[in-house]
Design a protein around this motif. Structure first.
Motif, mmCIF file in Angstrom:
data_model
loop_
_atom_site.group_PDB
_atom_site.id
_atom_site.type_symbol
_atom_site.label_atom_id
_atom_site.label_comp_id
_atom_site.label_asym_id
_atom_site.label_seq_id
_atom_site.Cartn_x
_atom_site.Cartn_y
_atom_site.Cartn_z
ATOM 1 N N GLY A 148 0.799 -1.213 0.000
ATOM 2 C CA GLY A 148 0.000 0.000 0.000
ATOM 3 C C GLY A 148 0.832 1.264 0.000
ATOM 4 O O GLY A 148 0.461 2.271 -0.607
ATOM 5 N N ALA A 149 1.989 1.261 0.685
ATOM 6 C CA ALA A 149 2.839 2.449 0.725
ATOM 7 C C ALA A 149 3.370 2.787 -0.668
ATOM 8 O O ALA A 149 3.436 3.960 -1.060
ATOM 9 C CB ALA A 149 3.990 2.228 1.701
ATOM 10 N N PHE A 150 3.751 1.770 -1.422
ATOM 11 C CA PHE A 150 4.238 2.006 -2.779
ATOM 12 C C PHE A 150 3.130 2.589 -3.650
ATOM 13 O O PHE A 150 3.347 3.545 -4.405
ATOM 14 C CB PHE A 150 4.751 0.694 -3.367
ATOM 15 N N GLU A 151 1.926 2.012 -3.556
ATOM 16 C CA GLU A 151 0.803 2.508 -4.337
ATOM 17 C C GLU A 151 0.467 3.949 -3.953
ATOM 18 O O GLU A 151 0.144 4.777 -4.807
ATOM 19 C CB GLU A 151 -0.417 1.608 -4.128
ATOM 20 N N ASN A 152 0.545 4.243 -2.658
ATOM 21 C CA ASN A 152 0.239 5.594 -2.189
ATOM 22 C C ASN A 152 1.221 6.600 -2.782
ATOM 23 O O ASN A 152 0.825 7.655 -3.295
ATOM 24 C CB ASN A 152 0.288 5.626 -0.661
ATOM 25 N N ASN A 153 2.513 6.288 -2.729
ATOM 26 C CA ASN A 153 3.525 7.199 -3.265
ATOM 27 C C ASN A 153 3.402 7.350 -4.779
ATOM 28 O O ASN A 153 3.710 8.409 -5.332
ATOM 29 C CB ASN A 153 4.920 6.700 -2.904
ATOM 30 N N PHE A 154 2.975 6.289 -5.447
ATOM 31 C CA PHE A 154 2.841 6.348 -6.897
ATOM 32 C C PHE A 154 1.639 7.200 -7.319
ATOM 33 O O PHE A 154 1.705 7.964 -8.289
ATOM 34 C CB PHE A 154 2.700 4.925 -7.452
ATOM 35 N N ARG A 155 0.529 7.091 -6.576
ATOM 36 C CA ARG A 155 -0.697 7.777 -6.968
ATOM 37 C C ARG A 155 -0.802 9.205 -6.426
ATOM 38 O O ARG A 155 -1.587 10.008 -6.946
ATOM 39 C CB ARG A 155 -1.911 6.978 -6.490
ATOM 40 N N THR A 156 -0.032 9.539 -5.390
ATOM 41 C CA THR A 156 -0.155 10.864 -4.773
ATOM 42 C C THR A 156 0.022 12.013 -5.764
ATOM 43 O O THR A 156 -0.778 12.970 -5.759
ATOM 44 C CB THR A 156 0.844 10.992 -3.611
ATOM 45 N N PRO A 157 1.037 12.018 -6.645
ATOM 46 C CA PRO A 157 1.163 13.138 -7.598
ATOM 47 C C PRO A 157 -0.063 13.306 -8.494
ATOM 48 O O PRO A 157 -0.438 14.443 -8.831
ATOM 49 C CB PRO A 157 2.404 12.766 -8.417
ATOM 50 N N PHE A 158 -0.695 12.217 -8.867
ATOM 51 C CA PHE A 158 -1.874 12.315 -9.727
ATOM 52 C C PHE A 158 -3.078 12.863 -8.951
ATOM 53 O O PHE A 158 -3.865 13.655 -9.482
ATOM 54 C CB PHE A 158 -2.206 10.942 -10.313
ATOM 55 N N TYR A 159 -3.202 12.425 -7.678
ATOM 56 C CA TYR A 159 -4.303 12.947 -6.867
ATOM 57 C C TYR A 159 -4.107 14.437 -6.575
ATOM 58 O O TYR A 159 -5.067 15.209 -6.528
ATOM 59 C CB TYR A 159 -4.415 12.165 -5.560
ATOM 60 N N GLU A 160 -2.862 14.858 -6.344
ATOM 61 C CA GLU A 160 -2.602 16.269 -6.064
ATOM 62 C C GLU A 160 -2.924 17.143 -7.272
ATOM 63 O O GLU A 160 -3.331 18.296 -7.118
ATOM 64 C CB GLU A 160 -1.144 16.452 -5.654
#
Length: 264
Positions: A148-160
């Motif tokens: 989950g941590a990897f997915e979170n770091n990967f998706r955060t720029p797109f969500y921002e």
């Protein structure tokens, strides 16, 4: 190596299928193509050729098991390749029979072709001692695991950029919760570097009137995933000698014993 792996790519008209890389698992052989359509594993089992070891037919897995099980992903019972228990170093020759006339002599069991395996036998006039061995490793692959941590770091720029409100999906809201996401070190538990080795000794001696052959081998074939391995031990002893006076045997007296044990 198993018999199927030796045949694959070395004999014309023979197709060998390896469904996975686990040592000692079942492998299929098809000689001169198929005689019908293959819809499931039962059809593949029904097309296997007859295997003869020194003229003795070997018992093959019967496809009737698929009639009593609900799914045909894997055949019920142990998925062991019986031909992998034959030591390759003790084989003299492998002949694939394709001629319809020769197959007719073997009866209906050889309707899908036949394979003759002849092991090395005792012979007179020459003494021979052979020692063979090898050692190697099956190395573990490089796998980058994620959680989950990897997915979170990967998706955060797109969500921002596209979702300023930061409304993450439920499974990404708490990437530090190990009870939910788990650790990403499963590759160290599943993959490992495993040793592979084999050693065998063969002794042949005697004259034209009496001779013998002894062969013994031990092999460890291990995979690099899920702790898969196959341990095999072979022992062979054969004697040739003329008929003894008053003996009820035939023209020659010949004894043979071979044992193969496999644990998977």
């Amino acid at each position: 190596l198993s018999l199927q792996q030796i045949i694959k790519g070395n004999l014309a008209g023979v197709y060998v299928q390896e469904p996975n890389g686990e040592p000692g698992t079942e492998q299929s052989i098809i000689v001169q193509g198929t005689s019908g359509l293959l819809f499931n594993k039962k059809d593949i089992y029904a097309l296997q050729p007859a295997i003869y070891l020194n003229g003795v037919p070997l018992v093959a897995d019967n496809p009737f098991a698929f009639d009593v099980q609900k799914y045909d992903y894997n055949r019920i019972g142990p998925g062991t390749n019986h031909l992998s228990q034959i030591s390759i170093d003790n084989i003299q020759s492998i002949v694939v029979v394709k001629d319809p006339y020769e197959l007719a002599k073997l009866g209906p069991n050889a309707a899908n072709g036949a394979i003759y395996i002849t092991t090395k036998n005792a012979r007179g006039g020459k003494q021979d001692i052979s020692v063979n061995s090898y050692f190697g490793y099956a190395t573990s692959p490089q796998v980058n695991t994620v959680n989950g941590a990897f997915e979170n770091n990967f998706r955060t720029p797109f969500y921002e950029k596209y979702n300023p409100n930061q409304n993450f999906v439920a499974y990404l809201r708490d990437s530090t919760n190990l009870s939910y996401f788990g650790r990403s070190n499963w590759n160290d538990l599943y993959y490992q570097t495993a040793p592979n080795y084999s050693a065998d000794l063969g002794i042949t001696a005697g004259n034209e009137r009496a001779n013998f052959r002894f062969f013994g081998s031990g092999t460890k074939n291990a995979g690099n995933a899920d702790d898969t391995n196959l341990d095999r031990y072979n022992l062979f002893f054969g004697i040739n000698m003329p008929q003894l006076e008053g003996s009820f045997c035939g023209k020659s007296l010949y004894s043979r014993s071979e044992y193969a044990f496999g644990t998977q």
